[in-house]
Scaffold this motif. Sequence first.
Motif, PDB file in Angstrom:
ATOM      1  N   ALA A 132      -3.935  12.336  -2.599  1.00  0.00           N
ATOM      2  CA  ALA A 132      -5.337  12.207  -2.209  1.00  0.00           C
ATOM      3  C   ALA A 132      -5.835  10.764  -2.322  1.00  0.00           C
ATOM      4  CB  ALA A 132      -6.203  13.134  -3.046  1.00  0.00           C
ATOM      5  N   ILE A 133      -5.365  10.041  -3.346  1.00  0.00           N
ATOM      6  CA  ILE A 133      -5.826   8.668  -3.544  1.00  0.00           C
ATOM      7  C   ILE A 133      -4.910   7.647  -2.862  1.00  0.00           C
ATOM      8  CG2 ILE A 133      -6.956   9.269  -5.720  1.00  0.00           C
ATOM      9  CD1 ILE A 133      -4.642   7.948  -7.201  1.00  0.00           C
ATOM     10  N   ARG A 134      -3.990   8.153  -2.035  1.00  0.00           N
ATOM     11  CA  ARG A 134      -3.082   7.304  -1.258  1.00  0.00           C
ATOM     12  C   ARG A 134      -2.141   6.488  -2.124  1.00  0.00           C
ATOM     13  NH1 ARG A 134      -3.747   6.942   3.918  1.00  0.00           N
ATOM     14  NH2 ARG A 134      -2.971   4.789   4.040  1.00  0.00           N
ATOM     15  N   TRP A 135      -1.711   7.091  -3.224  1.00  0.00           N
ATOM     16  CA  TRP A 135      -0.633   6.539  -4.029  1.00  0.00           C
ATOM     17  C   TRP A 135       0.401   7.650  -4.270  1.00  0.00           C
ATOM     18  CZ3 TRP A 135       0.739   1.808  -5.918  1.00  0.00           C
ATOM     19  CH2 TRP A 135      -0.192   0.770  -5.800  1.00  0.00           C
ATOM     20  N   ARG A 147       1.729  -0.946   2.412  1.00  0.00           N
ATOM     21  CA  ARG A 147       1.182  -1.653   3.574  1.00  0.00           C
ATOM     22  C   ARG A 147       1.846  -1.208   4.876  1.00  0.00           C
ATOM     23  NH1 ARG A 147       1.430  -5.865  -0.339  1.00  0.00           N
ATOM     24  NH2 ARG A 147       3.377  -6.667   0.541  1.00  0.00           N
ATOM     25  N   ASP A 148       2.841  -0.339   4.735  1.00  0.00           N
ATOM     26  CA  ASP A 148       3.534   0.197   5.911  1.00  0.00           C
ATOM     27  C   ASP A 148       2.956   1.581   6.223  1.00  0.00           C
ATOM     28  OD1 ASP A 148       5.284   1.450   7.694  1.00  0.00           O
ATOM     29  OD2 ASP A 148       7.041   0.425   6.873  1.00  0.00           O
ATOM     30  N   PRO A 149       2.161   1.712   7.299  1.00  0.00           N
ATOM     31  CA  PRO A 149       1.524   3.008   7.591  1.00  0.00           C
ATOM     32  C   PRO A 149       2.523   4.147   7.765  1.00  0.00           C
ATOM     33  CG  PRO A 149       0.602   1.260   8.951  1.00  0.00           C
ATOM     34  CD  PRO A 149       1.802   0.677   8.277  1.00  0.00           C
ATOM     35  N   ASP A 150       3.680   3.853   8.344  1.00  0.00           N
ATOM     36  CA  ASP A 150       4.693   4.892   8.557  1.00  0.00           C
ATOM     37  C   ASP A 150       5.276   5.380   7.234  1.00  0.00           C
ATOM     38  OD1 ASP A 150       4.468   4.846  11.359  1.00  0.00           O
ATOM     39  OD2 ASP A 150       5.809   3.106  11.482  1.00  0.00           O
ATOM     40  N   LEU A 151       5.556   4.442   6.339  1.00  0.00           N
ATOM     41  CA  LEU A 151       6.096   4.823   5.028  1.00  0.00           C
ATOM     42  C   LEU A 151       5.052   5.585   4.209  1.00  0.00           C
ATOM     43  CD1 LEU A 151       8.321   1.937   3.588  1.00  0.00           C
ATOM     44  CD2 LEU A 151       8.969   4.307   4.047  1.00  0.00           C
ATOM     45  N   MET A 152       3.807   5.134   4.283  1.00  0.00           N
ATOM     46  CA  MET A 152       2.744   5.834   3.564  1.00  0.00           C
ATOM     47  C   MET A 152       2.648   7.287   4.008  1.00  0.00           C
ATOM     48  SD  MET A 152       0.745   4.743   1.122  1.00  0.00           S
ATOM     49  CE  MET A 152      -0.717   5.722   1.482  1.00  0.00           C
ATOM     50  N   ARG A 160      14.101   1.037   2.578  1.00  0.00           N
ATOM     51  CA  ARG A 160      14.392  -0.253   1.940  1.00  0.00           C
ATOM     52  C   ARG A 160      13.720  -1.435   2.643  1.00  0.00           C
ATOM     53  NH1 ARG A 160      18.471  -0.169  -1.777  1.00  0.00           N
ATOM     54  NH2 ARG A 160      19.659   1.764  -1.936  1.00  0.00           N
ATOM     55  N   HIS A 161      13.162  -1.182   3.815  1.00  0.00           N
ATOM     56  CA  HIS A 161      12.604  -2.278   4.610  1.00  0.00           C
ATOM     57  C   HIS A 161      11.195  -1.925   5.109  1.00  0.00           C
ATOM     58  CE1 HIS A 161      16.631  -3.984   4.530  1.00  0.00           C
ATOM     59  NE2 HIS A 161      17.090  -2.809   4.954  1.00  0.00           N
ATOM     60  N   PRO A 162      10.204  -1.958   4.229  1.00  0.00           N
ATOM     61  CA  PRO A 162       8.816  -1.692   4.669  1.00  0.00           C
ATOM     62  C   PRO A 162       8.388  -2.687   5.738  1.00  0.00           C
ATOM     63  CG  PRO A 162       8.981  -1.732   2.270  1.00  0.00           C
ATOM     64  CD  PRO A 162      10.272  -2.270   2.795  1.00  0.00           C
ATOM     65  N   ARG A 163       7.636  -2.185   6.708  1.00  0.00           N
ATOM     66  CA  ARG A 163       7.147  -3.041   7.778  1.00  0.00           C
ATOM     67  C   ARG A 163       5.673  -3.364   7.551  1.00  0.00           C
ATOM     68  NH1 ARG A 163       9.365  -0.210  13.270  1.00  0.00           N
ATOM     69  NH2 ARG A 163       7.818   1.352  12.619  1.00  0.00           N
ATOM     70  N   GLU A 164       5.315  -4.608   7.782  1.00  0.00           N
ATOM     71  CA  GLU A 164       3.919  -5.008   7.698  1.00  0.00           C
ATOM     72  C   GLU A 164       3.170  -4.470   8.929  1.00  0.00           C
ATOM     73  OE1 GLU A 164       2.348  -6.546   5.294  1.00  0.00           O
ATOM     74  OE2 GLU A 164       4.129  -6.867   4.046  1.00  0.00           O
TER      75      GLU A 164
END
Length: 204
Positions: A102-105, A124-129, A197-201
Amino acid sequence: MRLLGGRSSAIDASLPPVAFGAGWFFGGESIVIGSAAAVVVGAVLGGFRLRKGARPLAVLISLLAVMLGALIAIRTGDAADFFLPRLASNALSALAWMTSIAIRWPLLGVVVGVALRQGRSWRRDPDLMRAYSRASWVWVGQYAVRLVVFIPLWLAGATGALTIAQVVLTWPLVAVCIAVSWWVLRRTLPDDHPGMRHPREPAM
């Protein structure tokens, strides 16, 4: 698997309740004998894990949980109450995972991010989140399944059935949860995503 509560931690969690159930049953349904068996097994496991390099605080908490269950059962005179701390811990765990989403963590992202030394870059990666959030719901489901099974058995005072359920719903359920959450994670990420392993900005 190790970071998310793999085989050893799941087996350790099931052995003291098994010892309690066995001691209670073979001891003529004696809560004291069952409690003593659980505490002894918990202490032996704790000593073994310390020798293997486990964190002392984690070992102490596990042993205290066993002792708390034993004290509650002895105090109330109901053997099924030995499992009350486990019911409470599963309820609190489910709440913690839901709150993290809920708190986006999402906790799955936190654990994997720490393991991969990514800091906060995965957030910071919307897809990973999105992927971590969806996969974290699988872990909420794990705790919910336990509660759905444990609560009716506890209300019925079914100590033997609770012992069996504890075994079935530890390592086997954790293994299924890990596999399903990994599948959800991979299915949620776009085909062109480089992976955990590779978050995208995000694009500016």
